[in-house]
Design a protein around this motif. Structure first.
Motif, PDB file in Angstrom:
ATOM      1  N   VAL A  34      42.312  39.443  39.828  1.00 39.42           N
ATOM      2  CA  VAL A  34      41.184  39.601  38.913  1.00 39.42           C
ATOM      3  C   VAL A  34      40.811  41.069  38.739  1.00 39.42           C
ATOM      4  CG1 VAL A  34      38.758  39.017  38.503  1.00 39.42           C
ATOM      5  CG2 VAL A  34      40.289  37.328  39.534  1.00 39.42           C
ATOM      6  N   VAL A  35      40.536  41.440  37.488  1.00 42.54           N
ATOM      7  CA  VAL A  35      39.978  42.749  37.177  1.00 42.54           C
ATOM      8  C   VAL A  35      38.512  42.542  36.837  1.00 42.54           C
ATOM      9  CG1 VAL A  35      40.106  44.805  35.728  1.00 42.54           C
ATOM     10  CG2 VAL A  35      42.203  43.534  36.289  1.00 42.54           C
ATOM     11  N   VAL A  36      37.640  43.005  37.727  1.00 47.21           N
ATOM     12  CA  VAL A  36      36.189  42.893  37.530  1.00 47.21           C
ATOM     13  C   VAL A  36      35.742  44.119  36.745  1.00 47.21           C
ATOM     14  CG1 VAL A  36      33.949  42.588  38.631  1.00 47.21           C
ATOM     15  CG2 VAL A  36      36.012  41.714  39.762  1.00 47.21           C
ATOM     16  N   ALA A  37      35.494  43.947  35.452  1.00 42.51           N
ATOM     17  CA  ALA A  37      35.159  45.074  34.581  1.00 42.51           C
ATOM     18  C   ALA A  37      33.681  45.020  34.204  1.00 42.51           C
ATOM     19  CB  ALA A  37      36.014  45.035  33.321  1.00 42.51           C
ATOM     20  N   ASP A  38      32.989  46.139  34.398  1.00 44.39           N
ATOM     21  CA  ASP A  38      31.541  46.122  34.150  1.00 44.39           C
ATOM     22  C   ASP A  38      31.020  47.552  34.009  1.00 44.39           C
ATOM     23  OD1 ASP A  38      29.373  43.653  34.675  1.00 44.39           O
ATOM     24  OD2 ASP A  38      28.501  45.654  34.825  1.00 44.39           O
ATOM     25  N   ARG A  39      29.891  47.697  33.309  1.00 43.00           N
ATOM     26  CA  ARG A  39      29.218  49.002  33.231  1.00 43.00           C
ATOM     27  C   ARG A  39      28.644  49.408  34.578  1.00 43.00           C
ATOM     28  NH1 ARG A  39      24.903  49.144  28.453  1.00 43.00           N
ATOM     29  NH2 ARG A  39      24.167  47.333  29.619  1.00 43.00           N
ATOM     30  N   ASN A  40      28.290  48.417  35.396  1.00 45.92           N
ATOM     31  CA  ASN A  40      27.735  48.668  36.717  1.00 45.92           C
ATOM     32  C   ASN A  40      28.884  48.827  37.713  1.00 45.92           C
ATOM     33  OD1 ASN A  40      26.525  48.521  39.279  1.00 45.92           O
ATOM     34  ND2 ASN A  40      24.858  47.228  38.527  1.00 45.92           N
ATOM     35  N   ALA A  41      29.294  50.059  37.939  1.00 41.07           N
ATOM     36  CA  ALA A  41      30.487  50.322  38.739  1.00 41.07           C
ATOM     37  C   ALA A  41      30.334  49.847  40.174  1.00 41.07           C
ATOM     38  CB  ALA A  41      30.815  51.817  38.715  1.00 41.07           C
ATOM     39  N   SER A  42      29.179  50.070  40.774  1.00 45.61           N
ATOM     40  CA  SER A  42      28.992  49.706  42.179  1.00 45.61           C
ATOM     41  C   SER A  42      28.987  48.195  42.364  1.00 45.61           C
ATOM     42  CB  SER A  42      27.702  50.323  42.729  1.00 45.61           C
ATOM     43  OG  SER A  42      26.574  49.873  41.998  1.00 45.61           O
ATOM     44  N   ALA A  43      28.370  47.461  41.423  1.00 46.40           N
ATOM     45  CA  ALA A  43      28.352  46.001  41.520  1.00 46.40           C
ATOM     46  C   ALA A  43      29.748  45.425  41.304  1.00 46.40           C
ATOM     47  CB  ALA A  43      27.373  45.419  40.509  1.00 46.40           C
ATOM     48  N   ALA A  44      30.495  46.009  40.367  1.00 49.18           N
ATOM     49  CA  ALA A  44      31.863  45.556  40.125  1.00 49.18           C
ATOM     50  C   ALA A  44      32.735  45.796  41.344  1.00 49.18           C
ATOM     51  CB  ALA A  44      32.445  46.265  38.904  1.00 49.18           C
ATOM     52  N   GLU A  45      32.586  46.951  41.951  1.00 50.00           N
ATOM     53  CA  GLU A  45      33.376  47.279  43.147  1.00 50.00           C
ATOM     54  C   GLU A  45      33.018  46.350  44.296  1.00 50.00           C
ATOM     55  OE1 GLU A  45      34.392  51.182  45.956  1.00 50.00           O
ATOM     56  OE2 GLU A  45      33.033  51.368  44.230  1.00 50.00           O
ATOM     57  N   ALA A  46      31.729  46.043  44.443  1.00 48.20           N
ATOM     58  CA  ALA A  46      31.299  45.166  45.531  1.00 48.20           C
ATOM     59  C   ALA A  46      31.883  43.771  45.367  1.00 48.20           C
ATOM     60  CB  ALA A  46      29.768  45.102  45.571  1.00 48.20           C
ATOM     61  N   LEU A  47      31.856  43.237  44.157  1.00 47.02           N
ATOM     62  CA  LEU A  47      32.407  41.898  43.941  1.00 47.02           C
ATOM     63  C   LEU A  47      33.918  41.892  44.131  1.00 47.02           C
ATOM     64  CD1 LEU A  47      32.143  38.948  43.169  1.00 47.02           C
ATOM     65  CD2 LEU A  47      32.213  39.625  40.756  1.00 47.02           C
ATOM     66  N   ALA A  48      34.602  42.898  43.599  1.00 47.50           N
ATOM     67  CA  ALA A  48      36.062  42.961  43.757  1.00 47.50           C
ATOM     68  C   ALA A  48      36.452  42.990  45.231  1.00 47.50           C
ATOM     69  CB  ALA A  48      36.613  44.191  43.035  1.00 47.50           C
ATOM     70  N   GLY A  49      35.628  43.641  46.046  1.00 50.21           N
ATOM     71  CA  GLY A  49      35.901  43.711  47.478  1.00 50.21           C
ATOM     72  C   GLY A  49      35.818  42.368  48.170  1.00 50.21           C
ATOM     73  N   GLN A  50      35.188  41.387  47.529  1.00 53.91           N
ATOM     74  CA  GLN A  50      35.052  40.052  48.121  1.00 53.91           C
ATOM     75  C   GLN A  50      36.182  39.110  47.708  1.00 53.91           C
ATOM     76  OE1 GLN A  50      31.170  38.567  46.952  1.00 53.91           O
ATOM     77  NE2 GLN A  50      30.198  40.538  47.361  1.00 53.91           N
ATOM     78  N   LEU A  51      37.019  39.551  46.753  1.00 52.73           N
ATOM     79  CA  LEU A  51      38.037  38.662  46.180  1.00 52.73           C
ATOM     80  C   LEU A  51      39.437  39.180  46.502  1.00 52.73           C
ATOM     81  CD1 LEU A  51      36.408  38.293  42.625  1.00 52.73           C
ATOM     82  CD2 LEU A  51      36.055  36.821  44.626  1.00 52.73           C
ATOM     83  N   ASP A  52      40.312  38.286  46.935  1.00 53.60           N
ATOM     84  CA  ASP A  52      41.674  38.678  47.304  1.00 53.60           C
ATOM     85  C   ASP A  52      42.415  39.271  46.117  1.00 53.60           C
ATOM     86  OD1 ASP A  52      41.274  37.767  49.857  1.00 53.60           O
ATOM     87  OD2 ASP A  52      42.262  35.833  49.528  1.00 53.60           O
ATOM     88  N   GLY A  53      42.928  40.489  46.295  1.00 46.87           N
ATOM     89  CA  GLY A  53      43.766  41.106  45.277  1.00 46.87           C
ATOM     90  C   GLY A  53      43.031  41.609  44.058  1.00 46.87           C
ATOM     91  N   ALA A  54      41.697  41.532  44.040  1.00 51.76           N
ATOM     92  CA  ALA A  54      40.933  41.954  42.872  1.00 51.76           C
ATOM     93  C   ALA A  54      40.730  43.462  42.870  1.00 51.76           C
ATOM     94  CB  ALA A  54      39.574  41.255  42.838  1.00 51.76           C
TER      95      ALA A  54
END
Length: 254
Positions: A34-54
């Motif tokens: 998954v590519v978590v794309a968002d204007r909120n960089a910190s929130a996107a990075e935090a969610l990606a860190g919770q998902l395998d391979g994101a």
């Protein structure tokens, strides 16, 4: 849960919160990268860190240069794209920051432009990057976030209503233009969803009861309700669904 997106690359814009975050979790749970794309960089990075391979990507879909940077990164990182959920968007309420919605003839021009730039231009900017990657990958599935307001209208919501009608037209055009190259394009039309974007409306004493009365199911949608429908549209289970819209509105349009 099945792993029907195993090894596939899925892009979700507006992916750091609400419907987008729920979709990221569901794509990931079914095996997608998954590519978590968002204007909120910190929130996107935090969610990606919770998902395998994101991975996360800071993007403003209203800015074509920002989108070009994102797709360049996607090409370098994965070299392919299989699924895209063009979910990012705003409303007049977002732009006006809680101020009362003016009548259309009093609407500031910058509010019109900001909503159209994010909600309609933003989908077009993403399509311009998604389609070449999917053509090179042998096909793919695109889901665009329309709205109940792609079919109905409410007073004092001219920019959002116009944008979402436009998203539906774009969806149908892409479906016809690229269907014979194994790219499906559909839209999801959520009703009233309990997300941060709608907090002021659904918690309003003035509107809450009237809104609930209009919904045959008698409740607001959760982000997960909408995400499940969007992910299904992107899946092979919807392999013969193209150029359609799925109303996930609890029965309002009925």
């Amino acid at each position: 849960m099945s792993r029907q997106f195993e090894g596939k690359v899925a892009l979700v814009t507006g992916g750091a919160s609400g419907i987008g975050a729920a979709a990221c979790r569901q794509f990931s749970a079914q095996g997608a990268l998954v590519v978590v794309a968002d204007r909120n960089a910190s929130a996107a990075e935090a969610l990606a860190g919770q998902l395998d391979g994101a991975i996360s990507c800071n993007v403003d879909v209203a800015d074509p240069a920002s989108c070009e940077t994102m797709f360049s990164m996607l090409r370098d990182k994965f070299g392919r794209l299989d699924c895209a959920f063009n979910n990012a968007g705003i409303t007049e309420v977002t732009v006006l920051k809680g101020e009362p919605l003016p009548e259309t003839h009093m609407l500031p021009l910058d509010v019109w432009r900001q909503v159209l730039a994010a909600d309609l231009d933003g989908v077009f900017h993403c399509l311009r990057g998604e389609l070449p990657l999917m053509l090179e990958s042998g096909g793919g599935a695109i889901v665009n976030a329309a709205s109940l307001q792609a079919h109905l209208s409410y007073p004092r919501t001219a920019p959002y209503t116009a944008a979402k009608h436009g998203v539906l037209g774009l969806t149908r055009t892409i479906a016809k233009e690229y269907g014979n190259r194994n790219i499906r394009c559909n839209a999801i039309s959520p009703g009233i969803v309990d997300t941060p974007l709608n907090t002021d409306v659904i918690n309003s004493d003035e509107f809450r009861d009237a809104l609930l009365t209009s919904i045959p199911l008698g409740r607001f949608a959760t982000p997960e309700d909408i995400a499940r429908a969007a992910v299904w549209l992107a899946s092979d289970q919807a392999g013969y669904v193209n150029g359609a819209f799925l109303a996930a509105d609890g029965g309002i349009m009925a």
